[in-house]
Write a protein that holds these residues in place. Structure first.
Motif, mmCIF file in Angstrom:
data_model
loop_
_atom_site.group_PDB
_atom_site.id
_atom_site.type_symbol
_atom_site.label_atom_id
_atom_site.label_comp_id
_atom_site.label_asym_id
_atom_site.label_seq_id
_atom_site.Cartn_x
_atom_site.Cartn_y
_atom_site.Cartn_z
ATOM 1 N N GLY A 192 -11.215 -3.895 -5.911
ATOM 2 C CA GLY A 192 -10.042 -3.531 -6.698
ATOM 3 C C GLY A 192 -9.627 -4.616 -7.663
ATOM 4 O O GLY A 192 -9.848 -5.814 -7.425
ATOM 5 N N VAL A 193 -9.022 -4.213 -8.770
ATOM 6 C CA VAL A 193 -8.556 -5.154 -9.790
ATOM 7 C C VAL A 193 -7.366 -5.921 -9.246
ATOM 8 O O VAL A 193 -6.414 -5.338 -8.713
ATOM 9 C CB VAL A 193 -8.165 -4.404 -11.081
ATOM 10 C CG1 VAL A 193 -7.678 -5.380 -12.148
ATOM 11 C CG2 VAL A 193 -9.351 -3.586 -11.596
ATOM 12 N N GLU A 194 -7.412 -7.240 -9.343
ATOM 13 C CA GLU A 194 -6.342 -8.083 -8.806
ATOM 14 C C GLU A 194 -5.000 -7.768 -9.478
ATOM 15 O O GLU A 194 -4.939 -7.523 -10.677
ATOM 16 C CB GLU A 194 -6.683 -9.562 -9.000
ATOM 17 C CG GLU A 194 -7.781 -10.078 -8.085
ATOM 18 C CD GLU A 194 -7.380 -10.021 -6.614
ATOM 19 O OE1 GLU A 194 -6.174 -10.135 -6.333
ATOM 20 O OE2 GLU A 194 -8.279 -9.863 -5.773
ATOM 21 N N PHE A 204 0.206 5.615 5.185
ATOM 22 C CA PHE A 204 0.092 5.949 3.764
ATOM 23 C C PHE A 204 -0.900 4.999 3.103
ATOM 24 O O PHE A 204 -0.992 3.823 3.464
ATOM 25 C CB PHE A 204 1.443 5.827 3.058
ATOM 26 C CG PHE A 204 2.495 6.776 3.567
ATOM 27 C CD1 PHE A 204 2.612 8.048 3.040
ATOM 28 C CD2 PHE A 204 3.356 6.386 4.573
ATOM 29 C CE1 PHE A 204 3.582 8.910 3.498
ATOM 30 C CE2 PHE A 204 4.333 7.247 5.042
ATOM 31 C CZ PHE A 204 4.448 8.513 4.509
ATOM 32 N N CYS A 205 -1.587 5.528 2.115
ATOM 33 C CA CYS A 205 -2.466 4.715 1.272
ATOM 34 C C CYS A 205 -2.248 5.144 -0.172
ATOM 35 O O CYS A 205 -2.323 6.339 -0.489
ATOM 36 C CB CYS A 205 -3.928 4.891 1.662
ATOM 37 S SG CYS A 205 -5.072 4.074 0.516
ATOM 38 N N ILE A 206 -1.926 4.171 -1.041
ATOM 39 C CA ILE A 206 -1.819 4.444 -2.473
ATOM 40 C C ILE A 206 -2.954 3.692 -3.161
ATOM 41 O O ILE A 206 -2.988 2.462 -3.126
ATOM 42 C CB ILE A 206 -0.463 4.012 -3.048
ATOM 43 C CG1 ILE A 206 0.685 4.721 -2.325
ATOM 44 C CG2 ILE A 206 -0.376 4.346 -4.525
ATOM 45 C CD1 ILE A 206 1.309 3.905 -1.257
ATOM 46 N N ASN A 207 -3.857 4.428 -3.741
ATOM 47 C CA ASN A 207 -4.954 3.812 -4.484
ATOM 48 C C ASN A 207 -5.039 4.477 -5.851
ATOM 49 O O ASN A 207 -4.150 5.232 -6.242
ATOM 50 C CB ASN A 207 -6.270 3.917 -3.703
ATOM 51 C CG ASN A 207 -6.653 5.369 -3.417
ATOM 52 O OD1 ASN A 207 -6.128 6.302 -4.020
ATOM 53 N ND2 ASN A 207 -7.582 5.564 -2.486
ATOM 54 N N GLY A 208 -6.093 4.210 -6.564
ATOM 55 C CA GLY A 208 -6.234 4.809 -7.883
ATOM 56 C C GLY A 208 -7.364 4.200 -8.659
ATOM 57 O O GLY A 208 -8.139 3.372 -8.153
ATOM 58 N N SER A 209 -7.470 4.607 -9.904
ATOM 59 C CA SER A 209 -8.556 4.130 -10.764
ATOM 60 C C SER A 209 -8.019 3.908 -12.169
ATOM 61 O O SER A 209 -6.957 4.405 -12.545
ATOM 62 C CB SER A 209 -9.698 5.154 -10.794
ATOM 63 O OG SER A 209 -9.219 6.398 -11.282
ATOM 64 N N LYS A 248 -6.256 -1.935 -6.531
ATOM 65 C CA LYS A 248 -6.114 -2.458 -5.182
ATOM 66 C C LYS A 248 -5.353 -1.446 -4.323
ATOM 67 O O LYS A 248 -4.254 -1.015 -4.688
ATOM 68 C CB LYS A 248 -5.345 -3.781 -5.197
ATOM 69 C CG LYS A 248 -6.168 -4.991 -5.602
ATOM 70 C CD LYS A 248 -6.974 -5.494 -4.420
ATOM 71 C CE LYS A 248 -7.672 -6.810 -4.767
ATOM 72 N NZ LYS A 248 -8.524 -7.280 -3.651
ATOM 73 N N PRO A 249 -5.894 -1.052 -3.174
ATOM 74 C CA PRO A 249 -5.169 -0.085 -2.340
ATOM 75 C C PRO A 249 -3.992 -0.738 -1.617
ATOM 76 O O PRO A 249 -4.031 -1.918 -1.276
ATOM 77 C CB PRO A 249 -6.238 0.389 -1.351
ATOM 78 C CG PRO A 249 -7.198 -0.763 -1.256
ATOM 79 C CD PRO A 249 -7.209 -1.407 -2.616
ATOM 80 N N THR A 250 -2.940 0.049 -1.398
ATOM 81 C CA THR A 250 -1.771 -0.385 -0.657
ATOM 82 C C THR A 250 -1.648 0.490 0.586
ATOM 83 O O THR A 250 -1.708 1.726 0.487
ATOM 84 C CB THR A 250 -0.498 -0.259 -1.507
ATOM 85 O OG1 THR A 250 -0.651 -1.040 -2.691
ATOM 86 C CG2 THR A 250 0.727 -0.741 -0.739
ATOM 87 N N PHE A 251 -1.453 -0.140 1.756
ATOM 88 C CA PHE A 251 -1.339 0.586 3.015
ATOM 89 C C PHE A 251 0.040 0.331 3.625
ATOM 90 O O PHE A 251 0.501 -0.809 3.689
ATOM 91 C CB PHE A 251 -2.433 0.150 3.989
ATOM 92 C CG PHE A 251 -3.836 0.482 3.532
ATOM 93 C CD1 PHE A 251 -4.402 1.709 3.815
ATOM 94 C CD2 PHE A 251 -4.576 -0.446 2.817
ATOM 95 C CE1 PHE A 251 -5.680 2.012 3.381
ATOM 96 C CE2 PHE A 251 -5.856 -0.164 2.379
ATOM 97 C CZ PHE A 251 -6.409 1.075 2.663
#
Length: 402
Positions: free
Chosen positions: A132-134, A210-215, A222-225
């Motif tokens: 993931g992008v920092e 929960f997981c928030i990710n993306g492109s 970067k995914p958030t949990f």
């Protein structure tokens, strides 16, 4: 004093006997083997597995137990459990290190009936994914369970989030076979900033992951949990009906009704804000906590204005934490008398009337001027001789008759 020394001596003797028996068996226990952490895709609810030590596989006459210790990042400390099984499921924060230790416990005829614990343990430390992008993790993730009827989660975008990026929210709990995507995204400015769970039943007193990710064009975000329980995020509705009256014994009686929603009444506690405005215009306020839906206060000064408003939250006997509701509309004694404003001329209408009158006068003057010009431009008609003769004759006859 003698009893105390006797108890200490007896306890020391038992401890010495336990150590002696352990040493006299001459049996040592190896730690478990093949420790692995399996991720079934439940967004942080992981499964830990291990195998018994090779030397104990065929020793069926001796009961084998295991002591599992893992560091809980949510609790900020180590958790230990004992189990006869060879697997265990636990909740972890996938954005931090996962640390697990397992010991072997052996008892029965192999150890002369004593419980022997392996001196060493098998340990596994698993680092979080570095993909993931920092700087693209979401920030300020907040969930609010409005009136215990509708769950809404929102998040903020980091400063380094690419403008073209799109984020996704996934969630899982034990009643689901696999993770599911947000049923209804909240969109602002063309980007997703939250999720509305309207019509989606989420269980209480259960971890929801929960997981928030993306492109983005620059790569994966970067995914958030996050893991939470919805009963700790309830926000009751605002109190709509607040009553205030004076009692004969110079007291103010305040009572109110529960807010609309599915929050159990016995779980609510209330905060009453009492504001007093003196003749000099100075205001003094105090907050009063109560679990009753009424309050009685002495009315000390008749020349002071007393105003009240109420809000509620779930108390600690029902949940770990809660959000305060919005304040109710204030109710005051004495009431403010509404003064009907004197009618004022609508200046816009006055200006319109004046403009219409001026326009009408201009049009009329133009019309009159045109008519005058038309008349003045017409040629004079010549008198008919016969007509003149008749007029003279008629005049002479009228004089003769007279």
């Amino acid at each position: 004093m003698g009893r105390s020394r006797s108890s200490v001596t007896h306890g020391a003797a038992l401890m010495l006997l336990f150590i002696t028996c352990r040493e006299c068996t001459g049996f040592t226990v190896d730690p478990p083997e093949d420790l692995v952490i399996f991720d079934p895709g439940h967004l942080g609810h992981l499964e830990i597995r291990w195998s018994p030590p090779a030397r104990l596989i065929n020793k069926t006459e001796c009961p084998k137990h295991y002591q599992l210790e893992y560091f809980s990042t949510y609790k900020g400390g180590w958790t230990a459990i004992r189990t006869p099984g060879r697997s265990y499921s636990a909740q972890f924060d996938l954005m931090k290190d996962i640390r697990v230790k397992v010991f072997t416990l052996l008892s029965g005829p192999c150890t002369n009936g004593t419980m022997v614990k392996s001196k060493s343990y098998t340990e596994l430390v698993q680092k979080p994914l570095s993909t993931g992008v920092e700087g693209t993790r979401v920030k300020d993730f907040i969930c609010v369970f409005h009136k215990m009827e509708n769950m809404e989660c929102k998040w903020g975008r980091s400063a380094k989030m690419p403008a073209t990026s799109q984020q996704n929210l996934y969630f899982w709990h034990k009643q689901l076979e696999h993770a599911e995507e947000c049923p209804e995204y909240i969109i602002s400015g063309g980007v997703r900033i939250g999720c509305n769970f309207t019509g989606k039943v989420l269980p209480d007193f259960t971890d929801i992951n929960f997981c928030i990710n993306g492109s983005s064009a620059e790569g994966a975000l970067k995914p958030t949990f996050i893991s939470l329980q919805i009963q700790n995020h309830v926000k009751p509705g605002a109190t709509e009906k607040l009553y205030l009256r004076t009692a004969p014994d110079t007291q103010l009686e305040l009572h109110w009704e529960c807010p609309v929603g599915s929050v159990p009444e016995h779980c609510l506690e209330w905060e009453v804000e009492h504001s007093q405005e003196g003749p000099d215009g100075k205001i003094a306020s105090q907050q009063i906590l109560t679990q009753q839906k009424s309050l009685t206060l002495p009315l000390i000064h008749d020349d002071e204005r007393n105003c009240f408003r109420v809000r509620s939250q779930l108390h600690k006997y029902c949940v770990d934490k809660s959000y305060w509701s919005e304040w109710s509309r204030p109710n005051c004694y004495p009431e403010m008398k509404e003064v009907t404003p004197e009618p004022e001329w609508d200046m816009v209408r006055v200006y319109v009337y004046i403009a219409v009158a001026i326009t009408a006068m201009l049009v009329l003057s133009l019309c009159l001027g045109t008519m005058i010009k038309v008349r003045s431009s017409r040629p004079e008609k010549k008198q008919d001789p016969l007509h003149t003769t008749l007029l003279v004759r008629n005049s002479v006859l009228r004089k003769a008759e007279a």
